[in-house]
Design a protein around this motif. Structure first.
Motif, PDB file in Angstrom:
ATOM      1  N   UNK A   9       0.827  -1.189   0.000  1.00 43.26           N
ATOM      2  CA  UNK A   9       0.000   0.000   0.000  1.00 43.26           C
ATOM      3  C   UNK A   9       0.875   1.257   0.000  1.00 43.26           C
ATOM      4  N   UNK A  10       2.011   1.214   0.621  1.00 41.04           N
ATOM      5  CA  UNK A  10       2.914   2.355   0.643  1.00 41.04           C
ATOM      6  C   UNK A  10       3.417   2.690  -0.754  1.00 41.04           C
ATOM      7  N   UNK A  11       3.682   1.649  -1.568  1.00 44.82           N
ATOM      8  CA  UNK A  11       4.151   1.866  -2.936  1.00 44.82           C
ATOM      9  C   UNK A  11       3.093   2.567  -3.781  1.00 44.82           C
ATOM     10  N   UNK A  12       1.839   2.190  -3.595  1.00 43.89           N
ATOM     11  CA  UNK A  12       0.756   2.821  -4.343  1.00 43.89           C
ATOM     12  C   UNK A  12       0.639   4.298  -3.991  1.00 43.89           C
ATOM     13  N   UNK A  13       0.825   4.608  -2.737  1.00 45.17           N
ATOM     14  CA  UNK A  13       0.759   5.996  -2.288  1.00 45.17           C
ATOM     15  C   UNK A  13       1.898   6.812  -2.889  1.00 45.17           C
ATOM     16  N   UNK A  14       3.082   6.235  -2.935  1.00 47.54           N
ATOM     17  CA  UNK A  14       4.242   6.926  -3.507  1.00 47.54           C
ATOM     18  C   UNK A  14       4.054   7.153  -5.001  1.00 47.54           C
ATOM     19  N   UNK A  15       3.534   6.158  -5.704  1.00 47.34           N
ATOM     20  CA  UNK A  15       3.303   6.293  -7.147  1.00 47.34           C
ATOM     21  C   UNK A  15       2.244   7.344  -7.417  1.00 47.34           C
ATOM     22  N   UNK A  16       1.188   7.377  -6.626  1.00 45.35           N
ATOM     23  CA  UNK A  16       0.131   8.366  -6.854  1.00 45.35           C
ATOM     24  C   UNK A  16       0.627   9.792  -6.608  1.00 45.35           C
ATOM     25  N   UNK A  17       1.646   9.954  -5.785  1.00 39.65           N
ATOM     26  CA  UNK A  17       2.215  11.287  -5.571  1.00 39.65           C
ATOM     27  C   UNK A  17       3.149  11.688  -6.716  1.00 39.65           C
ATOM     28  N   UNK A  18       3.745  10.714  -7.374  1.00 38.75           N
ATOM     29  CA  UNK A  18       4.673  10.997  -8.471  1.00 38.75           C
ATOM     30  C   UNK A  18       3.971  11.281  -9.800  1.00 38.75           C
ATOM     31  N   UNK A  19       2.787  10.776  -9.984  1.00 40.00           N
ATOM     32  CA  UNK A  19       2.089  10.933 -11.267  1.00 40.00           C
ATOM     33  C   UNK A  19       1.922  12.395 -11.668  1.00 40.00           C
ATOM     34  N   UNK A  20       1.497  13.306 -10.782  1.00 42.59           N
ATOM     35  CA  UNK A  20       1.371  14.714 -11.204  1.00 42.59           C
ATOM     36  C   UNK A  20       2.707  15.357 -11.580  1.00 42.59           C
ATOM     37  N   UNK A  21       3.790  14.824 -11.066  1.00 45.03           N
ATOM     38  CA  UNK A  21       5.108  15.365 -11.403  1.00 45.03           C
ATOM     39  C   UNK A  21       5.586  14.834 -12.745  1.00 45.03           C
ATOM     40  N   UNK A  22       5.358  13.560 -13.012  1.00 50.07           N
ATOM     41  CA  UNK A  22       5.858  12.905 -14.222  1.00 50.07           C
ATOM     42  C   UNK A  22       4.972  13.176 -15.436  1.00 50.07           C
ATOM     43  N   UNK A  23       3.681  13.340 -15.245  1.00 51.31           N
ATOM     44  CA  UNK A  23       2.737  13.495 -16.360  1.00 51.31           C
ATOM     45  C   UNK A  23       3.094  14.624 -17.327  1.00 51.31           C
ATOM     46  N   UNK A  24       3.455  15.818 -16.865  1.00 49.95           N
ATOM     47  CA  UNK A  24       3.809  16.874 -17.828  1.00 49.95           C
ATOM     48  C   UNK A  24       5.009  16.519 -18.704  1.00 49.95           C
ATOM     49  N   UNK A  25       5.991  15.821 -18.139  1.00 50.85           N
ATOM     50  CA  UNK A  25       7.152  15.405 -18.927  1.00 50.85           C
ATOM     51  C   UNK A  25       6.754  14.395 -20.002  1.00 50.85           C
ATOM     52  N   UNK A  26       5.838  13.500 -19.663  1.00 52.06           N
ATOM     53  CA  UNK A  26       5.365  12.526 -20.653  1.00 52.06           C
ATOM     54  C   UNK A  26       4.600  13.211 -21.784  1.00 52.06           C
ATOM     55  N   UNK A  27       3.801  14.194 -21.452  1.00 52.91           N
ATOM     56  CA  UNK A  27       3.050  14.936 -22.471  1.00 52.91           C
ATOM     57  C   UNK A  27       4.003  15.713 -23.378  1.00 52.91           C
ATOM     58  N   UNK A  28       4.994  16.372 -22.786  1.00 50.70           N
ATOM     59  CA  UNK A  28       5.985  17.113 -23.578  1.00 50.70           C
ATOM     60  C   UNK A  28       6.740  16.160 -24.494  1.00 50.70           C
ATOM     61  N   UNK A  29       7.137  14.995 -23.976  1.00 49.75           N
ATOM     62  CA  UNK A  29       7.837  14.002 -24.780  1.00 49.75           C
ATOM     63  C   UNK A  29       6.987  13.560 -25.961  1.00 49.75           C
ATOM     64  N   UNK A  30       5.737  13.278 -25.726  1.00 50.18           N
ATOM     65  CA  UNK A  30       4.850  12.823 -26.798  1.00 50.18           C
ATOM     66  C   UNK A  30       4.665  13.900 -27.864  1.00 50.18           C
ATOM     67  N   UNK A  31       4.465  15.134 -27.449  1.00 49.12           N
ATOM     68  CA  UNK A  31       4.282  16.232 -28.401  1.00 49.12           C
ATOM     69  C   UNK A  31       5.546  16.438 -29.239  1.00 49.12           C
ATOM     70  N   UNK A  32       6.705  16.466 -28.581  1.00 51.33           N
ATOM     71  CA  UNK A  32       7.963  16.628 -29.318  1.00 51.33           C
ATOM     72  C   UNK A  32       8.189  15.476 -30.288  1.00 51.33           C
ATOM     73  N   UNK A  33       7.879  14.261 -29.864  1.00 53.48           N
ATOM     74  CA  UNK A  33       8.079  13.096 -30.719  1.00 53.48           C
ATOM     75  C   UNK A  33       7.195  13.171 -31.959  1.00 53.48           C
ATOM     76  N   UNK A  34       5.938  13.511 -31.790  1.00 54.54           N
ATOM     77  CA  UNK A  34       5.021  13.599 -32.931  1.00 54.54           C
ATOM     78  C   UNK A  34       5.471  14.690 -33.902  1.00 54.54           C
ATOM     79  N   UNK A  35       5.841  15.845 -33.380  1.00 55.54           N
ATOM     80  CA  UNK A  35       6.289  16.949 -34.240  1.00 55.54           C
ATOM     81  C   UNK A  35       7.561  16.561 -34.987  1.00 55.54           C
TER      82      UNK A  35
END
Length: 69
Positions: A1-27
């Protein structure tokens, strides 16, 4: 359960980088395919764009395209 809590806190930090990566890759892939000439073979650039995360698309946008003048 501790791992799930840690992952849920990291998602808002990592998500913008994933979106930027996807946009740059498509372009970058779109520009690479449409380009008449590149500095190096197009298949090499496409592999670099896909597998070298954020730096691959940026490298293509800066150094991979030839000026069409």
């Amino acid at each position: 359960m501790n791992d799930e809590l840690a992952i849920s806190k990291l998602i808002p930090i990592i998500a913008p980088f994933l979106v930027i990566q996807l946009i740059l890759m498509v372009i970058a892939i779109t520009l690479c395919i449409k380009a008449e000439a590149t500095r190096g073979p197009k298949p090499m650039w496409i592999l670099i764009i896909i597998f070298v995360n954020i730096l691959g698309p940026v490298a293509f946008l800066i150094a991979g395209r030839r000026n069409e003048r």
